[in-house]
Design an enzyme around this catalytic site. Structure first.
Site, PDB file in Angstrom:
ATOM      1  N   HIS A  95       0.850  -1.181   0.000  1.00 43.22           N
ATOM      2  CA  HIS A  95       0.000   0.000   0.000  1.00 43.22           C
ATOM      3  C   HIS A  95       0.891   1.238   0.000  1.00 43.22           C
ATOM      4  CE1 HIS A  95      -3.881  -1.824   0.410  1.00 43.22           C
ATOM      5  NE2 HIS A  95      -3.631  -2.383   1.584  1.00 43.22           N
TER       6      HIS A  95
ATOM      7  N   CYS B  84      -0.081   2.483  -4.510  1.00 44.73           N
ATOM      8  CA  CYS B  84      -0.769   3.746  -4.772  1.00 44.73           C
ATOM      9  C   CYS B  84       0.141   4.901  -4.380  1.00 44.73           C
ATOM     10  CB  CYS B  84      -2.067   3.822  -3.973  1.00 44.73           C
ATOM     11  SG  CYS B  84      -3.361   2.715  -4.569  1.00 44.73           S
TER      12      CYS B  84
END
Length: 302
Positions: free
Chosen positions: A130, A173
């Protein structure tokens, strides 16, 4: 805008400093420079990295699927296995780590940087996790800045990797922006001539920038969302695996990575019909290259 009175200033303008700088292609003997730990021996007239070392090098895969306070990254194990298989087939010493805590992750990087890479062609680090804005990535327990990945390997930190390519691939991301895409008519581009090394290259001692020979490829552009299928894996890692498998012994690295970007950009689109905000969105990988030569991977060493 504030004006500087040059007649009263003792600061030498940077353009003037540049104008009187020495010829960096001269030998150290000619410059009469003192010994420096940042000096490496390079073929200044050769435009390809040396891949004749005994080993291909270490490929570190950091797979973060489980987190203390965030959702699981389903599909990440598929990415891990895909990258592990292709890097192993190229001849890398593949080392896989799953769900490390921040302290463990940084210690692992430091430990690998401390190894002797003198017989290796290069280094590869693949991170799947992430992420958020300002290039923050997540270990299983907390975040860290992306530059922590390569800091142990650049400049004087890892002497045996000086002058060698250090490649970092980051699936994460980089924000929450969504790419709506635009409609264009695309034509295929074919044919590129390769440069050939100059046999008359001369080896000299040469000072290189501390950040030279580093490449970072992000799965998405700064500030944007990066897509991952919970079954098939992420668009970026699966495209990277495919292009490496098809072309690693045929094309130069940046040629391959451009094909990765093209595959992600043209062949993928989100499909979330029940959520108009997330449906039919695109993704654009981003390459930051400080490489100074072409990188070709010859067939695996015997």
């Amino acid at each position: 805008m504030e004006q500087m009175d040059s007649s009263k200033s003792t600061i030498v303008p940077t353009d003037q400093l540049d104008a009187i700088s020495v010829n960096v292609t001269s030998t150290v003997t000619e410059l009469d420079a003192p010994p420096s730990p940042s000096l490496v021996s390079v073929d200044v007239a050769v435009d390809r990295y040396d891949t004749s070392h005994a080993k291909r090098g270490i490929a570190l895969i950091l797979n973060q699927a489980k987190f203390k306070s965030m959702c699981r990254r389903d599909g990440s194990d598929r990415d891990r296995d895909s990258m592990s298989a292709i890097l192993n087939s190229i001849g890398f010493d593949v080392r896989v780590f799953d769900d490390l805590k921040r302290k463990e992750l940084l210690a692992t990087l430091k430990s690998i940087a401390a190894e002797d890479h003198s017989q290796n062609d290069c280094l590869v680090v693949v991170v799947m996790t992430h992420g958020k804005t300002k290039n923050h990535l997540y270990a299983s327990d907390m975040s860290y800045k992306a530059n922590k990945l390569w800091e142990p390997f650049v400049g004087s930190e890892c002497p045996s990797l000086r002058g060698k390519p250090k490649l970092f691939f980051i699936q994460a991301c980089r924000g929450e922006k969504l790419d709506e895409g635009v409609i264009v008519r695309v034509r295929r581009m074919v044919g590129e001539q390769r440069s050939k090394p100059d046999d008359s290259a001369v080896k000299i001692s040469y000072v290189i920038p501390s950040m030279a020979d580093l490449l970072v490829m992000y799965s998405t552009y700064d500030g944007h969302y990066s897509w991952r299928n919970p079954i098939n894996g992420s668009w970026f890692i699966q495209s990277l695996s495919y292009e490496l498998s098809a072309n690693v012994h045929r094309l130069e690295l940046l040629h391959i990575l451009t094909a990765v970007s093209r595959r992600v950009a043209y062949e993928y689109q989100s499909h979330v019909p029940r959520n108009e905000k997330l449906d039919a969105k695109k993704q654009m990988p981003c390459i930051v290259s400080m490489l100074t030569k072409l990188l070709y991977f010859q067939p695996e060493k015997q």
